[in-house]
Design a protein around this motif. Structure first.
Motif, PDB file in Angstrom:
ATOM      1  N   ARG A 338      79.427 -10.767  90.622  1.00  0.00           N
ATOM      2  CA  ARG A 338      80.130 -11.842  89.928  1.00  0.00           C
ATOM      3  C   ARG A 338      79.946 -11.732  88.415  1.00  0.00           C
ATOM      4  NH1 ARG A 338      78.284 -17.150  93.193  1.00  0.00           N
ATOM      5  NH2 ARG A 338      76.295 -16.167  92.719  1.00  0.00           N
ATOM      6  N   HIS A 339      81.009 -12.051  87.707  1.00  0.00           N
ATOM      7  CA  HIS A 339      81.005 -11.969  86.247  1.00  0.00           C
ATOM      8  C   HIS A 339      80.110 -13.065  85.677  1.00  0.00           C
ATOM      9  CE1 HIS A 339      82.485 -11.519  82.141  1.00  0.00           C
ATOM     10  NE2 HIS A 339      83.109 -10.412  82.528  1.00  0.00           N
ATOM     11  N   VAL A 344      85.580 -16.783  83.879  1.00  0.00           N
ATOM     12  CA  VAL A 344      86.295 -15.583  84.322  1.00  0.00           C
ATOM     13  C   VAL A 344      86.634 -15.706  85.806  1.00  0.00           C
ATOM     14  CG1 VAL A 344      86.063 -13.114  84.763  1.00  0.00           C
ATOM     15  CG2 VAL A 344      85.396 -14.060  82.544  1.00  0.00           C
ATOM     16  N   THR A 345      87.885 -15.410  86.151  1.00  0.00           N
ATOM     17  CA  THR A 345      88.326 -15.314  87.554  1.00  0.00           C
ATOM     18  C   THR A 345      88.767 -13.879  87.809  1.00  0.00           C
ATOM     19  OG1 THR A 345      90.579 -15.999  86.965  1.00  0.00           O
ATOM     20  CG2 THR A 345      89.019 -17.742  87.574  1.00  0.00           C
ATOM     21  N   ASP A 369      88.056 -16.985  92.607  1.00  0.00           N
ATOM     22  CA  ASP A 369      87.426 -17.726  91.523  1.00  0.00           C
ATOM     23  C   ASP A 369      86.125 -17.057  91.101  1.00  0.00           C
ATOM     24  OD1 ASP A 369      85.479 -18.435  93.398  1.00  0.00           O
ATOM     25  OD2 ASP A 369      86.453 -20.335  93.865  1.00  0.00           O
ATOM     26  N   ASN A 370      85.465 -17.654  90.117  1.00  0.00           N
ATOM     27  CA  ASN A 370      84.278 -17.036  89.542  1.00  0.00           C
ATOM     28  C   ASN A 370      83.114 -16.951  90.522  1.00  0.00           C
ATOM     29  OD1 ASN A 370      81.528 -17.657  87.837  1.00  0.00           O
ATOM     30  ND2 ASN A 370      82.879 -16.193  86.782  1.00  0.00           N
ATOM     31  N   ARG A 396      90.173  -7.007  88.797  1.00  0.00           N
ATOM     32  CA  ARG A 396      90.499  -7.201  87.387  1.00  0.00           C
ATOM     33  C   ARG A 396      90.015  -8.578  86.936  1.00  0.00           C
ATOM     34  NH1 ARG A 396      96.349  -5.157  86.328  1.00  0.00           N
ATOM     35  NH2 ARG A 396      95.305  -3.432  87.416  1.00  0.00           N
ATOM     36  N   ALA A 397      89.128  -8.595  85.951  1.00  0.00           N
ATOM     37  CA  ALA A 397      88.624  -9.865  85.410  1.00  0.00           C
ATOM     38  C   ALA A 397      89.696 -10.504  84.524  1.00  0.00           C
ATOM     39  CB  ALA A 397      87.347  -9.629  84.617  1.00  0.00           C
ATOM     40  N   TYR A 398      89.843 -11.829  84.665  1.00  0.00           N
ATOM     41  CA  TYR A 398      90.836 -12.569  83.892  1.00  0.00           C
ATOM     42  C   TYR A 398      90.140 -13.734  83.185  1.00  0.00           C
ATOM     43  CZ  TYR A 398      94.759 -15.674  82.847  1.00  0.00           C
ATOM     44  OH  TYR A 398      95.659 -16.503  82.217  1.00  0.00           O
TER      45      TYR A 398
END
Length: 535
Positions: A338-339, A344-345, A369-370, A396-398
């Protein structure tokens, strides 16, 4: 006889001379102001007119008269009166314009002259008169503040900003500001000094008042410094990243300043930095929502409550330790760490390289979700090697605040399409491709429902479709359409309130998420809606 005639002529000549002497003795001129000996010139004007009455009396044979008037021996004015008969009394008016004539006492003089028909070129003095007048020039003294409000005094008389007093020239006045501090228009103001309309300082801080002698119309401004609140903040959350006048702070700091202070200095410590797996690159300073400066270090001189923000281009790095695979024969599992940034999602993308074919375009498989660290691709089953398809997955992190994505990092896996899952889907999914809708859309009915609701969706173009149900905590409950290529058309599918394991879910609120990725590429269509299950 001749002697008698001569005597008579001598007598007549003597009588004539005597009469002329008596008559000339009675010739005189008088002058007096029409109204008063004092005249005021208003401050809006530099000129005024003064009217005088003239009275001229005479008693003699016909002669020609004129008079010459002067003001302070200057500005001569001549007026011909023409011939005058015996025993005349003449009234006339004399007007002077005061342009260029100073404030104070002035003398007006009039001289009466005569000439005869025998000697018309020569004017002889007859009589003269004079009087005095006082001219009072008024000047306007105006007071105001630099901020347009507040109260001041002119010789103890209270005036609001823009008020004035008209006074005679050379009057001595005292001007005073009411307060050292004043609160106006949501700001505190501090008195600095008095300044006149020629930018001359009259009273320096801390003196609120001064005295002066009026010599012209003049205006004075009480100059005040306006206190403002300055907030400096940074979009980069790392420590000690912003400074105000050389003092370093974390993320945000607030100060009070005055609009007439010398310029203040703001700066960022680092123009490029990676923090919590986010790349921060300095872009510019914002004043409110407007770009102020592109320099990392700049000066400010705020005139109102203002926020200065160090704006950064913010881009997430991809999640770490991404893997794709699993047990042969089971759906492909994608895991990641997890980021660390809480906003970040994730978007999970897939590319497929079938044997003997070129690699297909990226397709959006799912979003997360995160708090999610993995997902299942039910469309493909894991194979032992490159027997069917080579799969590539990118988590891909958004980052929503900046609408930025991480750069793609693809990880491989081997798999084959789960035809049984596609067959089951076709049994449940009703299709109508007779008409093509103009836009994508999703709806459901009934809602609330018990025990079944139908979700209807329309595709305007061929797309890869995912339709999933989540509970209120964000946990995946049911994959109704687990990633299937669909042609443009109308579709409907029922959900009977059961999860992927076949167990009936409890009553409450649920969320459907629909993703349609165009087969030929382009922006995916993403939407969601609330479902309410009642029992």
């Amino acid at each position: 006889m001749n002697s008698l005639r001569i005597l008579r002529l001598l007598f007549l000549f003597s009588a004539l001379l005597a009469f002329q002497y008596v008559a000339e003795a009675r010739q005189q001129i008088g002058i007096s102001p029409s109204a008063t000996n004092s005249y005021a010139i208003p401050p809006e004007r530099t000129t005024n007119s003064i009217l005088f009455d003239l009275t001229i009396t005479g008693d003699r044979l016909p002669l020609f008269y004129r008079y010459i008037s002067t003001l302070d021996g200057q500005y001569p004015v001549t007026r011909d009166l023409g011939g005058a008969a015996l025993g005349f009394i003449l009234h006339d008016n004399l007007r002077f314009i005061t342009y260029g004539i100073g404030h104070g006492l002035h003398t007006v003089s009039v001289t009466l002259q005569k000439r005869t028909a025998i000697n018309p070129e020569t004017w002889d003095y007859v009589s003269s008169a004079s009087t005095t007048v006082t001219l009072t020039q008024y000047h306007r003294v105006t007071v105001q503040t630099s901020y347009g409000g507040g109260t001041m005094y002119i010789d103890g008389e209270e005036k609001s900003s823009g008020g004035y007093l008209d006074v005679p020239k050379y009057t001595t006045l005292t001007i005073r500001a009411k307060n050292n501090w004043d609160f106006f228009d949501n700001h505190w103001r501090k008195y600095r000094k008095w300044v006149d309309d020629r930018d001359q300082d009259r009273a320096l801080n801390p003196e609120l008042s001064f005295s002066f002698q009026v010599d012209r119309s003049i205006s004075f401004t009480a100059s005040y410094g306006t206190q403002v609140q300055v907030t400096v903040m940074s979009q980069n959350p790392s420590s000690s990243n912003i400074s105000y006048d050389g003092q370093w702070f974390d993320i945000v700091a607030s100060f009070y300043a005055f609009d007439d202070d010398p310029p203040h200095q703001i700066a960022v410590a680092r123009t490029s930095e990676t923090y919590q797996r986010m790349n921060y690159t300095f872009a510019h300073w914002l004043e409110g929502s407007n770009v102020y400066s592109s320099s990392p270090s700049t000066t400010i001189q705020p005139t109102r409550h203002t926020i200065y923000t160090a704006a950064y281009d913010r881009k997430p790095l991809p999640p770490e330790y991404v893997t794709a695979g699993g047990t042969v024969g089971n759906p492909v599992l994608i895991y990641w760490e997890r980021h660390p940034h809480p906003l970040v999602t994730y978007e999970i993308w897939r590319k497929v390289k079938r044997q003997g074919q070129s690699e297909g375009p990226p397709v959006l498989v799912a979003t997360a979700d995160n708090q999610t660290g993995g997902c299942v691709d039910n469309t493909y089953l894991v194979t032992n090697g490159y027997t069917h398809d080579l799969l590539w997955y990118d988590v891909r992190a958004y980052y929503p605040p900046a609408q930025s994505y991480s750069d793609p990092e693809w990880v491989p896996a081997f798999g084959r399409q789960d035809l049984s899952a596609s067959s089951k889907e076709k049994e449940e999914l009703a299709e109508d491709q007779s008409t093509i809708p103009p836009e994508n859309s999703v709806s459901n009915y009934p809602n609330p429902f018990n025990p079944t609701t139908t979700i209807v969706f329309k595709l305007k173009e061929n797309s890869y479709v995912t339709l999933e149900i989540f509970d209120a905590s964000g946990r995946l409950v049911k994959s109704l359409v687990p990633g299937v290529d669909k042609a443009a058309g109308h579709y409907s599918i029922a959900w009977n309130g059961k999860d992927n394991g076949g167990s009936r879910v409890s009553s409450g609120a649920y969320l459907y998420r629909f993703i349609a990725s165009p087969s030929r590429g382009g922006t995916p269509y993403l939407t969601s809606g609330k479902l309410l299950l009642l029992k």
